[in-house]
Design a protein around this motif. Structure first.
Motif, PDB file in Angstrom:
ATOM      1  N   THR A 189      -5.762  12.654  -5.798  1.00  0.00           N
ATOM      2  CA  THR A 189      -5.629  12.218  -4.405  1.00  0.00           C
ATOM      3  C   THR A 189      -5.384  10.727  -4.325  1.00  0.00           C
ATOM      4  N   ALA A 190      -4.207  10.358  -3.860  1.00  0.00           N
ATOM      5  CA  ALA A 190      -3.881   8.965  -3.579  1.00  0.00           C
ATOM      6  C   ALA A 190      -4.220   8.718  -2.101  1.00  0.00           C
ATOM      7  N   SER A 191      -3.415   7.970  -1.406  1.00  0.00           N
ATOM      8  CA  SER A 191      -3.610   7.703   0.024  1.00  0.00           C
ATOM      9  C   SER A 191      -2.361   7.019   0.546  1.00  0.00           C
ATOM     10  N   ALA A 192      -2.095   7.200   1.833  1.00  0.00           N
ATOM     11  CA  ALA A 192      -1.002   6.458   2.454  1.00  0.00           C
ATOM     12  C   ALA A 192      -1.215   4.955   2.296  1.00  0.00           C
ATOM     13  N   ALA A 193      -2.475   4.549   2.108  1.00  0.00           N
ATOM     14  CA  ALA A 193      -2.792   3.129   1.926  1.00  0.00           C
ATOM     15  C   ALA A 193      -2.201   2.564   0.642  1.00  0.00           C
ATOM     16  N   PHE A 194      -1.767   3.416  -0.283  1.00  0.00           N
ATOM     17  CA  PHE A 194      -1.191   2.872  -1.520  1.00  0.00           C
ATOM     18  C   PHE A 194       0.142   2.190  -1.237  1.00  0.00           C
ATOM     19  N   GLU A 195       0.783   2.559  -0.139  1.00  0.00           N
ATOM     20  CA  GLU A 195       2.047   1.921   0.244  1.00  0.00           C
ATOM     21  C   GLU A 195       1.889   0.973   1.420  1.00  0.00           C
ATOM     22  N   ASP A 196       0.963   1.238   2.339  1.00  0.00           N
ATOM     23  CA  ASP A 196       0.796   0.350   3.488  1.00  0.00           C
ATOM     24  C   ASP A 196      -0.681   0.126   3.792  1.00  0.00           C
ATOM     25  N   GLY A 197      -1.382  -0.387   2.805  1.00  0.00           N
ATOM     26  CA  GLY A 197      -2.807  -0.691   2.975  1.00  0.00           C
ATOM     27  C   GLY A 197      -3.041  -1.772   4.015  1.00  0.00           C
ATOM     28  N   GLN A 198      -4.140  -1.635   4.717  1.00  0.00           N
ATOM     29  CA  GLN A 198      -4.466  -2.566   5.793  1.00  0.00           C
ATOM     30  C   GLN A 198      -5.388  -3.688   5.309  1.00  0.00           C
ATOM     31  N   VAL A 199      -5.583  -4.671   6.163  1.00  0.00           N
ATOM     32  CA  VAL A 199      -6.494  -5.774   5.851  1.00  0.00           C
ATOM     33  C   VAL A 199      -7.872  -5.208   5.506  1.00  0.00           C
ATOM     34  N   GLY A 200      -8.425  -5.657   4.415  1.00  0.00           N
ATOM     35  CA  GLY A 200      -9.731  -5.175   3.970  1.00  0.00           C
ATOM     36  C   GLY A 200      -9.652  -4.005   3.006  1.00  0.00           C
ATOM     37  N   GLN A 201      -8.423  -3.480   2.788  1.00  0.00           N
ATOM     38  CA  GLN A 201      -8.264  -2.314   1.923  1.00  0.00           C
ATOM     39  C   GLN A 201      -7.691  -2.649   0.546  1.00  0.00           C
ATOM     40  N   SER A 202      -7.808  -3.884   0.114  1.00  0.00           N
ATOM     41  CA  SER A 202      -7.214  -4.255  -1.170  1.00  0.00           C
ATOM     42  C   SER A 202      -7.746  -3.404  -2.314  1.00  0.00           C
ATOM     43  N   ALA A 203      -9.059  -3.213  -2.360  1.00  0.00           N
ATOM     44  CA  ALA A 203      -9.662  -2.414  -3.434  1.00  0.00           C
ATOM     45  C   ALA A 203      -9.216  -0.953  -3.323  1.00  0.00           C
ATOM     46  N   TYR A 204      -9.296  -0.405  -2.119  1.00  0.00           N
ATOM     47  CA  TYR A 204      -8.939   0.992  -1.895  1.00  0.00           C
ATOM     48  C   TYR A 204      -7.462   1.225  -2.202  1.00  0.00           C
ATOM     49  N   ALA A 205      -6.601   0.350  -1.677  1.00  0.00           N
ATOM     50  CA  ALA A 205      -5.160   0.494  -1.903  1.00  0.00           C
ATOM     51  C   ALA A 205      -4.822   0.360  -3.381  1.00  0.00           C
TER      52      ALA A 205
END
Length: 254
Positions: A145-161
């Protein structure tokens, strides 16, 4: 691959996307092993699906190795289907208030989301290699499981992305590595889904988030993720790629 009677190992199977995937696999006749850090939730889903629950911290390689062995001992077969849903979505700015750095959080997210998925994939693939191939030559399918955040991560999501981007990035090389023994590797990158994390938000916040989704203009349903996992298993030509499942949403900076 037909799902009926196959052993399916689902991490994070006690809630959210993992629980929906466990239900979807069980409804199609799979024998489901549910791995979850929360033993109570895992046991509850196992009772509901007729599966087998194993408490496991996916970031701990020894626990993952033991969990795969327990699943094999219980079902008498290695899993042919593995879906990695275990993960955390902790958020923090790289440099927060008063210059505080988010190094500890970054390391924790990477350990659970990325190293956890890698651990499960490694031990599961090793077990799959010992299975006899099906008529198609296939031995198994691993879905991370990846996430849409891997391409357009939001502010605060650096670790998650970063963790989810790495999951997407390792999909193709893993699929190439496991091609000879007939093991497919895929990834799903969900967008905004109605999971316990989202359900904890105020209704007005959820409505604001959903307003950014073009169509269907709503949060994704966990059962739609479970359906996608089943469709990947059943479609033998899907391999080595990441599928966005997101209603065409592209996340804004904030």
């Amino acid at each position: 691959m037909q799902i009926d009677q196959q052993v399916a190992l689902i991490t994070g199977g006690g809630s959210g996307l993992g629980a929906a995937t466990a239900r979807a696999m069980a409804a199609r006749g799979a024998r489901v092993a549910i791995l979850d850090f929360d033993a109570g939730k895992g046991a509850q889903l196992a009772a509901e699906t007729g599966g087998f629950s194993i408490k496991c911290d996916v970031a701990n390689a020894a626990e993952v190795e033991a969990a795969v062995a327990q699943s094999i001992a219980h079902f008498g077969d290695a899993p042919r289907i593995v879906v990695n849903c275990a993960g955390i979505a902790s958020a923090a700015r790289i440099v927060g208030r008063e210059g505080k750095l988010a190094l500890e959080l970054f390391e924790r997210v990477i350990r659970v989301n990325l190293i956890g998925s890698y651990n499960v994939m490694s031990y599961a693939a090793r077990a799959m290699m010992g299975l006899a191939p099906l008529a198609s030559g296939e031995r198994g399918v691993i879905i991370n499981t990846a996430s849409a955040a891997f391409e357009d991560g939001q502010v605060g999501q650096s670790a998650y992305a970063a963790s989810k981007g790495a999951i997407a990035a390792m999909c193709l090389p893993a699929a190439r590595e496991f091609a000879k023994p007939g093991i497919r590797v895929m990834a799903i990158a969900p967008g905004l889904f109605s999971t316990p994390m989202m359900e904890a938000l105020p209704p007005e916040t959820t409505a604001q988030i959903a307003a950014n989704i073009p169509f269907p203009a709503r949060l994704g349903r966990p059962e739609e993720f479970g359906l996608m996992a089943c469709q990947i298993v059943e479609n033998a030509y899907l391999n080595g790629t990441t599928i966005r499942l997101d209603g065409a949403v592209r996340l804004p900076p904030r």
